[in-house]
Design a protein around this motif. Structure first.
Motif, PDB file in Angstrom:
ATOM      1  N   THR A 471      12.239  34.099 -59.342  1.00  0.00           N
ATOM      2  CA  THR A 471      11.911  33.357 -58.129  1.00  0.00           C
ATOM      3  C   THR A 471      13.143  33.271 -57.241  1.00  0.00           C
ATOM      4  O   THR A 471      14.214  32.882 -57.720  1.00  0.00           O
ATOM      5  N   PRO A 472      13.050  33.622 -55.980  1.00  0.00           N
ATOM      6  CA  PRO A 472      14.221  33.507 -55.085  1.00  0.00           C
ATOM      7  C   PRO A 472      14.721  32.075 -55.036  1.00  0.00           C
ATOM      8  O   PRO A 472      13.954  31.119 -55.126  1.00  0.00           O
ATOM      9  N   GLY A 473      16.030  31.934 -54.888  1.00  0.00           N
ATOM     10  CA  GLY A 473      16.623  30.610 -54.805  1.00  0.00           C
ATOM     11  C   GLY A 473      18.094  30.670 -55.125  1.00  0.00           C
ATOM     12  O   GLY A 473      18.709  31.735 -55.138  1.00  0.00           O
ATOM     13  N   PHE A 474      18.678  29.503 -55.392  1.00  0.00           N
ATOM     14  CA  PHE A 474      20.086  29.406 -55.728  1.00  0.00           C
ATOM     15  C   PHE A 474      20.222  28.876 -57.147  1.00  0.00           C
ATOM     16  O   PHE A 474      19.566  27.906 -57.529  1.00  0.00           O
ATOM     17  N   TYR A 475      21.103  29.507 -57.908  1.00  0.00           N
ATOM     18  CA  TYR A 475      21.198  29.237 -59.335  1.00  0.00           C
ATOM     19  C   TYR A 475      22.658  29.159 -59.763  1.00  0.00           C
ATOM     20  O   TYR A 475      23.573  29.431 -58.994  1.00  0.00           O
ATOM     21  N   ARG A 476      22.842  28.803 -61.050  1.00  0.00           N
ATOM     22  CA  ARG A 476      24.171  28.756 -61.657  1.00  0.00           C
ATOM     23  C   ARG A 476      24.098  29.344 -63.055  1.00  0.00           C
ATOM     24  O   ARG A 476      23.057  29.288 -63.718  1.00  0.00           O
ATOM     25  N   PHE A 477      25.239  29.875 -63.518  1.00  0.00           N
ATOM     26  CA  PHE A 477      25.412  30.220 -64.916  1.00  0.00           C
ATOM     27  C   PHE A 477      26.110  29.062 -65.627  1.00  0.00           C
ATOM     28  O   PHE A 477      27.001  28.422 -65.061  1.00  0.00           O
ATOM     29  N   ILE A 478      25.719  28.795 -66.869  1.00  0.00           N
ATOM     30  CA  ILE A 478      26.439  27.845 -67.719  1.00  0.00           C
ATOM     31  C   ILE A 478      26.714  28.530 -69.046  1.00  0.00           C
ATOM     32  O   ILE A 478      25.807  29.106 -69.664  1.00  0.00           O
ATOM     33  N   TYR A 479      27.974  28.494 -69.478  1.00  0.00           N
ATOM     34  CA  TYR A 479      28.366  29.093 -70.744  1.00  0.00           C
ATOM     35  C   TYR A 479      28.320  28.020 -71.832  1.00  0.00           C
ATOM     36  O   TYR A 479      28.988  26.998 -71.741  1.00  0.00           O
ATOM     37  N   PHE A 480      27.528  28.292 -72.880  1.00  0.00           N
ATOM     38  CA  PHE A 480      27.431  27.387 -74.022  1.00  0.00           C
ATOM     39  C   PHE A 480      28.047  28.047 -75.247  1.00  0.00           C
ATOM     40  O   PHE A 480      27.666  29.166 -75.626  1.00  0.00           O
ATOM     41  N   SER A 481      28.984  27.372 -75.852  1.00  0.00           N
ATOM     42  CA  SER A 481      29.496  27.771 -77.159  1.00  0.00           C
ATOM     43  C   SER A 481      28.630  27.096 -78.215  1.00  0.00           C
ATOM     44  O   SER A 481      28.458  25.868 -78.195  1.00  0.00           O
ATOM     45  N   GLN A 482      28.077  27.894 -79.124  1.00  0.00           N
ATOM     46  CA  GLN A 482      27.141  27.344 -80.105  1.00  0.00           C
ATOM     47  C   GLN A 482      27.437  27.928 -81.481  1.00  0.00           C
ATOM     48  O   GLN A 482      26.887  28.949 -81.871  1.00  0.00           O
ATOM     49  N   PRO A 483      28.323  27.275 -82.248  1.00  0.00           N
ATOM     50  CA  PRO A 483      28.672  27.803 -83.566  1.00  0.00           C
ATOM     51  C   PRO A 483      27.529  27.761 -84.565  1.00  0.00           C
ATOM     52  O   PRO A 483      27.523  28.521 -85.533  1.00  0.00           O
TER      53      PRO A 483
END
Length: 556
Positions: A471-483
């Motif tokens: 879907t068009p729009g504005f987004y962000r990336f989030i980096y999750f560390s998950q051991p």
């Protein structure tokens, strides 16, 4: 920044729906006190949220009315839902300001059932633990066994929770191992008078009406919780601020009169524990700013209890991912570091190191330009934060692109786990669980050249066709560390980027508008102002904004 402000609410809602305005429960700044700062964290613990055995599946799939109401209020104020957890009717919600999100580490939730000998979750506890600015915090919400004569069961409930609550973070596997523990809930401890001299409910109510200036000492002498803390049977590790409010149970629903079917008691409590000397360079402490009940809420037979605690945090240093670059390369790099302010007396020492201080627009408390060849000042405690920085995304991600690429850079101490993942979120997201799409880092990261030990690593992320958003729009990336499946940390959040449909490539661009931009046609430059980048989209084409944006924010 020296302290964090936590605001706590505990309330047994007696299976009722929120029928009154909850804004005053959260103590927002008013027209009479507009300059009062908002808390850094809201922690809301509810008991007896409506939950029936036949509705347990539905409860797990849909948000309850209480959570929806608190979400709408707090997310409009810019708060993010860091974590929530529920055990049948026991609910715990943790909200934080956006600027703290990338400092949340090792977030984990747990629960313990104590109902029906540990088989049923109508009684028990839920908890959320995390690290923030170098300190470990554990938040517990419980509902213990009811009835005045079942004191031994309440004691057993407490010790069962302490024993069975186990976390996957090695340094803090137990509730009591954390730097800060705040325990809230309907603890269900009653007033217990000696046999033969026990007053009736009517006599206790009559005595309460004669009390002046919140002096409840005589009745509190018979409080079961105070007694078991003194004997060491339960909660002896915890501290409670002075109680200067009347018993919060039991009231007639819809009114302010005590229901004399039960003796008035302080069943709803907030206690805390501080391990003050866990670190050499700082003494941890908690200051209770307020501890009170809110009497005008009448939807339940309990009154809500609230408290504000200010907790001391460690002075920390987050090294930029470019800080360890070779000196000849560093000389042309402006370092960005999330820096936690030292005590005021250290300001002179720090001013010699810092050349510029700017806002990081609510991702980090401050941006600091400093001499990269110098080590952190001795004013800092011995801890650093692992971070991931996303490269600015200057081009539009067109839906269906065969290979959309971007980069992120990891500090040398970031250990990449097989389960680390990149979440794609609405640019104006309000919940860390509300990712729109995600990809495991192992799937989207391209092979990289070996780096020298102790050097930052830059990873190229390549998103294949079919990944990402549609879907068009504005987004962000989030980096999750998950051991592992139970613990996760937020290491980095990207600036907003645009996703558009391929048809938009054919849209004619106004030559004047095109001339005014230096990167992508039809788009404004990423803002470098100190306004809140999570809400400031000045100059962007509003017609193309995501369907997730709305003037009337609705959060389920």
């Amino acid at each position: 920044m020296d302290t964090l402000r936590f605001y706590f609410v505990t309330w047994n809602v007696a299976t009722k729906s929120p029928g009154q305005d909850l804004n005053s429960l959260l103590d927002f700044p008013s027209q009479f006190n507009k300059n009062k700062p908002l808390p850094d964290f809201y922690v809301i613990g509810l008991q007896e949220v409506k939950s029936q055995p036949q509705n347990m599946l539905m409860d797990s799939l849909f948000t309850d009315a209480w959570t929806s109401t608190f979400n709408k209020i707090l997310c409009r104020q810019g708060f993010i839902i860091a974590k929530s957890t529920r055990l049948q009717g026991i609910l715990l919600l943790v909200y934080t300001q956006m600027k703290h999100v990338t400092h949340l580490r090792d977030i984990e939730a747990q629960y313990t059932k104590t109902g029906l000998g540990g088989m049923w979750g109508n009684k028990g506890a839920v908890s959320i633990r995390f690290n923030i600015y170098g300190c470990s915090v554990c938040l517990v919400n419980c509902h213990l066994t009811a009835h005045e004569h079942l004191l031994a069961d309440r004691i057993n409930d407490y010790n069962t929770i302490i024993k069975q609550h186990q976390y996957h973070v090695s340094e803090t596997t137990n509730i009591l191992y954390h730097d800060y523990v705040i325990w809230i809930g309907d603890l269900n401890f009653r007033t217990d008078h000696p046999t033969g001299s026990s007053p009736t409910s009517e006599e206790i109510v009559a005595a309460l009406q004669k009390i002046e200036k919140d002096k409840y000492t005589n009745l509190l002498k018979h409080d079961q919780l105070i007694a078991v803390r003194e004997t060491g049977e339960a909660f002896s590790e915890f501290t409670e601020h002075e109680i200067r409010f009347p018993p919060t149970y039991k009231f007639s629903i819809g009114g302010d009169e005590y229901d004399i079917k039960r003796k008035p008691s302080w069943t709803d409590r907030i206690l805390y524990k501080v391990s003050a000397n866990n670190y050499e360079n700082v003494t941890l402490r908690a200051e209770v700013v307020s501890y009170n009940h809110i009497p005008h809420y009448t939807v339940s037979d309990h009154k809500p209890v609230v408290a504000q605690l200010n907790i001391k945090i460690r002075n920390g240093f987050t090294r930029s991912v470019v800080a360890d670059a070779p000196i000849d390369v560093r000389s042309s790099i402006r370092m960005r570091s999330a820096l936690i302010r030292p005590e005021p007396e250290g300001a002179a020492m720090m001013s010699a190191q810092m050349s510029t201080v700017n806002s990081l627009q609510s991702i980090a408390p401050e941006i600091v330009t400093c001499d990269l060849q110098k080590e952190p000042s001795v004013a800092f405690s011995n801890y650093t934060e692992k971070t991931v920085e996303f490269a600015p995304i200057s081009r539009i991600w067109y839906i269906g692109d065969a290979d959309f690429r971007t980069q992120c850079t990891l500090t040398p101490d970031v250990e990449v786990n097989p389960s680390d993942w990149i979440g794609i979120y609405d640019a104006n997201f309000h919940n860390l669980d509300d990712y729109i799409a995600y990809e495991y880092l192992a799937k989207v990261s391209l092979p990289q050249s070996p780096t020298m030990n102790g050097q930052p690593r830059t990873i190229t992320l390549s998103f294949p066709v079919g990944s990402g958003v549609r879907t068009p729009g504005f987004y962000r990336f989030i980096y999750f560390s998950q051991p592992n499946n139970d613990v996760r940390s937020v290491l980095g959040i990207s600036d907003p980027f645009e996703v558009s449909s391929k048809e938009d490539r054919l849209v004619a661009i106004d030559p004047c508008e095109q001339a005014s931009t230096s990167t992508s046609p039809g788009r404004s430059k990423p803002s470098t102002a100190t306004t809140d980048i999570f809400t400031d989209f000045t100059g962007l084409d509003v017609a193309k904004l995501s369907r997730h944006f709305s003037n009337d924010l609705s959060i389920d």
